[in-house]
Design a protein around this motif. Structure first.
Motif, mmCIF file in Angstrom:
data_model
loop_
_atom_site.group_PDB
_atom_site.id
_atom_site.type_symbol
_atom_site.label_atom_id
_atom_site.label_comp_id
_atom_site.label_asym_id
_atom_site.label_seq_id
_atom_site.Cartn_x
_atom_site.Cartn_y
_atom_site.Cartn_z
ATOM 1 N N GLN A 182 -10.822 19.498 38.961
ATOM 2 C CA GLN A 182 -11.886 20.156 39.663
ATOM 3 C C GLN A 182 -13.505 20.569 39.467
ATOM 4 O O GLN A 182 -14.470 20.241 40.335
ATOM 5 C CB GLN A 182 -10.888 21.503 40.579
ATOM 6 C CG GLN A 182 -11.441 21.384 41.788
ATOM 7 C CD GLN A 182 -11.876 21.250 42.742
ATOM 8 O OE1 GLN A 182 -9.911 20.452 43.212
ATOM 9 N NE2 GLN A 182 -11.684 20.629 43.965
ATOM 10 N N LYS A 183 -13.617 21.624 38.940
ATOM 11 C CA LYS A 183 -14.551 22.032 38.200
ATOM 12 C C LYS A 183 -15.503 20.627 38.018
ATOM 13 O O LYS A 183 -17.135 22.061 38.021
ATOM 14 C CB LYS A 183 -14.776 22.989 36.869
ATOM 15 C CG LYS A 183 -14.003 24.580 38.027
ATOM 16 C CD LYS A 183 -14.087 25.662 36.597
ATOM 17 C CE LYS A 183 -13.164 26.682 37.044
ATOM 18 N NZ LYS A 183 -13.243 27.923 35.945
ATOM 19 N N ALA A 184 -14.989 20.370 36.949
ATOM 20 C CA ALA A 184 -15.879 18.957 36.851
ATOM 21 C C ALA A 184 -17.107 17.625 38.311
ATOM 22 O O ALA A 184 -17.150 17.606 37.837
ATOM 23 C CB ALA A 184 -16.001 17.752 35.868
ATOM 24 N N GLY A 185 -16.454 18.998 39.523
ATOM 25 C CA GLY A 185 -16.633 17.712 40.986
ATOM 26 C C GLY A 185 -17.953 18.022 40.543
ATOM 27 O O GLY A 185 -18.589 19.072 40.967
ATOM 28 N N ALA A 186 -18.672 17.217 41.540
ATOM 29 C CA ALA A 186 -20.311 17.161 42.361
ATOM 30 C C ALA A 186 -19.856 17.840 43.150
ATOM 31 O O ALA A 186 -21.149 18.811 43.693
ATOM 32 C CB ALA A 186 -21.139 16.089 42.016
ATOM 33 N N VAL A 187 -18.369 17.589 43.630
ATOM 34 C CA VAL A 187 -18.229 17.841 45.163
ATOM 35 C C VAL A 187 -17.397 18.891 44.710
ATOM 36 O O VAL A 187 -16.791 18.607 44.498
ATOM 37 C CB VAL A 187 -17.851 16.295 46.064
ATOM 38 C CG1 VAL A 187 -17.400 17.203 47.777
ATOM 39 C CG2 VAL A 187 -19.075 15.844 45.939
ATOM 40 N N ASP A 188 -17.092 20.081 45.473
ATOM 41 C CA ASP A 188 -16.033 20.987 46.306
ATOM 42 C C ASP A 188 -15.512 21.843 44.257
ATOM 43 O O ASP A 188 -14.803 21.944 43.784
ATOM 44 C CB ASP A 188 -15.010 20.123 46.570
ATOM 45 C CG ASP A 188 -14.871 20.047 47.803
ATOM 46 O OD1 ASP A 188 -16.265 20.579 48.548
ATOM 47 O OD2 ASP A 188 -14.519 18.997 48.227
ATOM 48 N N SER A 189 -16.566 21.691 43.095
ATOM 49 C CA SER A 189 -16.419 21.961 42.118
ATOM 50 C C SER A 189 -16.215 24.113 41.920
ATOM 51 O O SER A 189 -15.792 24.562 41.361
ATOM 52 C CB SER A 189 -17.667 22.190 41.395
ATOM 53 O OG SER A 189 -18.549 23.096 41.199
ATOM 54 N N PHE A 190 -16.315 24.305 43.454
ATOM 55 C CA PHE A 190 -15.742 25.560 43.335
ATOM 56 C C PHE A 190 -14.346 26.099 43.910
ATOM 57 O O PHE A 190 -14.148 27.041 44.618
ATOM 58 C CB PHE A 190 -17.186 26.760 44.308
ATOM 59 C CG PHE A 190 -16.816 25.350 45.764
ATOM 60 C CD1 PHE A 190 -16.471 25.691 46.959
ATOM 61 C CD2 PHE A 190 -18.115 24.768 45.709
ATOM 62 C CE1 PHE A 190 -16.495 24.743 47.868
ATOM 63 C CE2 PHE A 190 -18.091 23.322 47.212
ATOM 64 C CZ PHE A 190 -16.984 23.652 47.810
ATOM 65 N N VAL A 191 -14.026 24.721 44.121
ATOM 66 C CA VAL A 191 -12.259 25.620 44.496
ATOM 67 C C VAL A 191 -11.133 25.312 43.924
ATOM 68 O O VAL A 191 -12.485 24.359 42.871
ATOM 69 C CB VAL A 191 -12.094 24.245 45.623
ATOM 70 C CG1 VAL A 191 -11.117 23.684 45.716
ATOM 71 C CG2 VAL A 191 -13.337 23.508 46.947
ATOM 72 N N THR A 192 -10.462 25.755 44.174
ATOM 73 C CA THR A 192 -9.242 26.343 42.598
ATOM 74 C C THR A 192 -7.672 25.429 43.003
ATOM 75 O O THR A 192 -7.548 25.887 44.830
ATOM 76 C CB THR A 192 -8.773 27.602 42.562
ATOM 77 O OG1 THR A 192 -10.143 28.788 42.140
ATOM 78 C CG2 THR A 192 -8.248 27.653 41.091
ATOM 79 N N PRO A 193 -7.320 24.538 42.720
ATOM 80 C CA PRO A 193 -6.695 23.593 43.440
ATOM 81 C C PRO A 193 -5.209 24.383 42.975
ATOM 82 O O PRO A 193 -5.187 25.000 42.134
ATOM 83 C CB PRO A 193 -6.469 23.051 42.468
ATOM 84 C CG PRO A 193 -7.722 22.319 41.089
ATOM 85 C CD PRO A 193 -9.084 23.611 41.527
ATOM 86 N N GLU A 194 -4.036 24.549 43.708
ATOM 87 C CA GLU A 194 -2.798 25.335 44.289
ATOM 88 C C GLU A 194 -2.558 24.348 44.226
ATOM 89 O O GLU A 194 -1.979 23.300 45.228
ATOM 90 C CB GLU A 194 -3.204 26.362 44.814
ATOM 91 C CG GLU A 194 -4.083 27.444 44.256
ATOM 92 C CD GLU A 194 -3.717 28.147 43.343
ATOM 93 O OE1 GLU A 194 -2.386 28.028 43.124
ATOM 94 O OE2 GLU A 194 -4.452 29.037 43.679
ATOM 95 N N PRO A 195 -1.075 24.170 43.540
ATOM 96 C CA PRO A 195 -0.057 23.260 44.084
ATOM 97 C C PRO A 195 0.386 23.822 45.907
ATOM 98 O O PRO A 195 0.473 24.512 46.479
ATOM 99 C CB PRO A 195 2.092 23.958 43.536
ATOM 100 C CG PRO A 195 1.501 24.462 42.191
ATOM 101 C CD PRO A 195 -0.438 25.194 42.846
ATOM 102 N N TRP A 196 0.548 22.793 46.051
ATOM 103 C CA TRP A 196 0.967 22.588 47.704
ATOM 104 C C TRP A 196 2.129 21.448 48.308
ATOM 105 O O TRP A 196 2.360 20.922 47.514
ATOM 106 C CB TRP A 196 -0.053 22.470 48.506
ATOM 107 C CG TRP A 196 -0.842 21.535 48.111
ATOM 108 C CD1 TRP A 196 -0.948 20.956 47.821
ATOM 109 C CD2 TRP A 196 -0.904 19.933 49.050
ATOM 110 N NE1 TRP A 196 -1.839 19.482 47.274
ATOM 111 C CE2 TRP A 196 -1.852 19.251 48.886
ATOM 112 C CE3 TRP A 196 -0.917 20.084 51.227
ATOM 113 C CZ2 TRP A 196 -2.331 18.623 50.139
ATOM 114 C CZ3 TRP A 196 -1.425 19.288 52.100
ATOM 115 C CH2 TRP A 196 -2.725 18.526 51.000
ATOM 116 N N ASP A 197 2.539 21.991 49.130
ATOM 117 C CA ASP A 197 3.553 20.791 49.756
ATOM 118 C C ASP A 197 3.145 19.741 50.612
ATOM 119 O O ASP A 197 2.947 20.118 51.948
ATOM 120 C CB ASP A 197 4.943 21.155 51.129
ATOM 121 C CG ASP A 197 5.566 22.739 50.319
ATOM 122 O OD1 ASP A 197 6.476 22.618 49.598
ATOM 123 O OD2 ASP A 197 5.630 23.684 50.536
#
Ligand SMILES: *Cc1c(COP(=O)(O)O)cnc(C)c1O
Length: 427
Positions: free
Chosen positions: A351-366
């Motif tokens: 995620q951190k490597a994205g040119a887009v949304d690099s500031f987002v932290t992925p979390e597990p979800w349903d």
């Protein structure tokens, strides 16, 4: 890598020397495998260009359309081009197909009737299709609710078709549709290459079975020289925010295959009697054409990135699938982390490597359509596009992460390096 690049990566991303060295070693090990990918890419590139030339593609095909979309030239030519490229009689290529699941589901609803049997011969289908079939979820609206029965034959231990099991199932259930999934999805098995699909179709026809053979072609397009519809599959379907959209198509799905079957499926997409005749797109078709034009190249980049990931994690002692030297028929690379924290750290790095949304932290979800919680990393220009660099994995042992896509090889490389860094930090 140039020293300038290494210094940049160190100062900008704080990537450690040992990660840079590991990356270098992996690249040295795999360089020779890139020739094969380049060769496949070249052929597919020329095939796509030739198909567009034969249809006389011009500016007029890119125009936005409205309303019913009668005689929509951009739409109709694009469908003929897909049919040509896939060696099929006809095609449906539409923005109105919302996803790969939708495309494959349309094939089932178009071809199956109450009392019919759907037989999968590549084991349990992709998670989201299980709800379509009615073997998971609450089964409302599913094939099962419509009185369509489902049977499956597992693949053998070594990931091959189980001919004896298939013969038995065909004799016992006389299926109307036989489904094959080319890619592994979330399973730890070999993907099925197009030749193997061709061989099993010959075997099935040899038994006198005339069931419609439908291939879930997601992630497989342009990874080989031929497609399933060129070895006897009646229908193949997939998503335009995966391989054939080339990272440029904004949405959509495609279905290619036999004319009469495509017509039945089109009746499910719109309405009986109307089929392919309607469907406009106010956004215009330029991105679908340009994406298709780029797709063979983009798939090549993604494949190279997948091989790099495979080699780096091999060198780091992880179990991976496929191995870095293995023949590929899809763009997915699986890594077995055995540890939920490592899987999460891996996704954080991607995620951190994205040119887009690099500031987002992925979390597990349903996630809708999936039985277990899923963690996903996707810093993409097109939402959820998995021909762009993305990673995901169900939060269940043995915590397997799936990496796929990447519009450029360098981007995948950055993703892997940042993933390694996050995993180092999580220790
Ligand atoms: C992605 C995928 C699907 C479903 O496509 P969506 O666009 O996610 O709905 C189905 N089968 C396979 C093998 C896939 O990889």
């Amino acid at each position: 890598m140039l020293d300038t690049t290494k210094e940049f990566l160190k100062s900008t991303y704080d990537i450690d020397q040992h990660i840079l060295a590991l990356c270098q070693q992996a690249e040295d090990d795999i360089k020779h495998t890139f020739i094969k990918i380049d060769n496949i890419r070249s052929y597919n590139q020329y095939n796509v260009i030739a198909a567009m030339q034969r249809e006389g593609v011009g500016e007029r095909h890119f125009a936005a359309t409205s309303g019913y979309g009668y005689d929509d030239q951009g739409r109709d030519a694009l469908e003929r081009i897909y049919a040509r490229i896939f060696g099929a009689e006809d095609a449906i290529v539409r923005a109105q197909i919302a996803s790969g699941t939708h495309a494959i589901s349309l094939c089932f609803y178009g071809l199956l009737r109450p009392g019919d049997v759907l037989l999968s011969i590549s084991g349990r289908p992709y998670d989201t299709l299980q709800e379509v079939i009615g073997i998971s979820g609450n089964s409302r609206g599913s094939l099962r609710e419509w009185g369509i029965d489902y049977k499956e034959v597992e693949l053998s231990e070594d990931g091959l078709f189980d001919k004896i099991g298939i013969k038995k199932a065909i004799e016992l259930y006389t299926p109307k549709v036989i489904a094959i999934q080319r890619s592994r999805g979330y399973q730890w098995r070999q993907s099925i290459d197009v030749n193997a699909i061709g061989n099993i179709i010959q075997f099935i026809r040899g038994l006198g079975c005339d069931a419609a053979i439908v291939v879930d072609n997601c992630y497989g397009e342009f990874t080989e020289l031929i497609e399933p519809t060129q070895v006897g599959a009646d229908i193949a379907a997939g998503s335009l925010i995966k391989n054939p959209g080339g990272g440029i198509a904004p949405t959509g799905g495609y279905i290619v295959g036999k004319k009469d079957m495509v017509e039945c499926i089109a009746y499910s997409l719109t309405a009986p009697g109307i089929g392919k005749e309607v469907g406009s797109y106010a956004g215009g078709y330029r991105n679908f054409y340009q994406g298709l034009f780029l797709a063979p190249h983009i798939v090549g980049e993604a494949l190279k990135g997948a091989i790099l990931a495979s080699r780096i994690f091999e060198l780091s002692g992880y179990s991976v699938f496929p191995a870095s030297h293995h023949h590929r028929t899809d763009i997915i690379q699986s890594i077995r982390f055995e540890d939920p924290e490592k899987l999460k750290a891996f996704c954080r790095g991607i995620q951190k490597a994205g040119a887009v949304d690099s500031f987002v932290t992925p979390e597990p979800w349903d996630m809708p359509g999936y039985e277990h919680q899923v963690i996903m990393a996707a810093g993409t220009f097109v939402q959820g596009s998995s021909i762009e660099l993305s990673a995901d994995g169900p939060m269940r042992p043995p915590y397997i992460g799936h990496l796929q896509g990447g519009l450029t090889y360098d981007h995948v490389k950055l993703g892997i390096m940042l993933a390694l860094k996050e995993m180092d930090m999580a220790k």
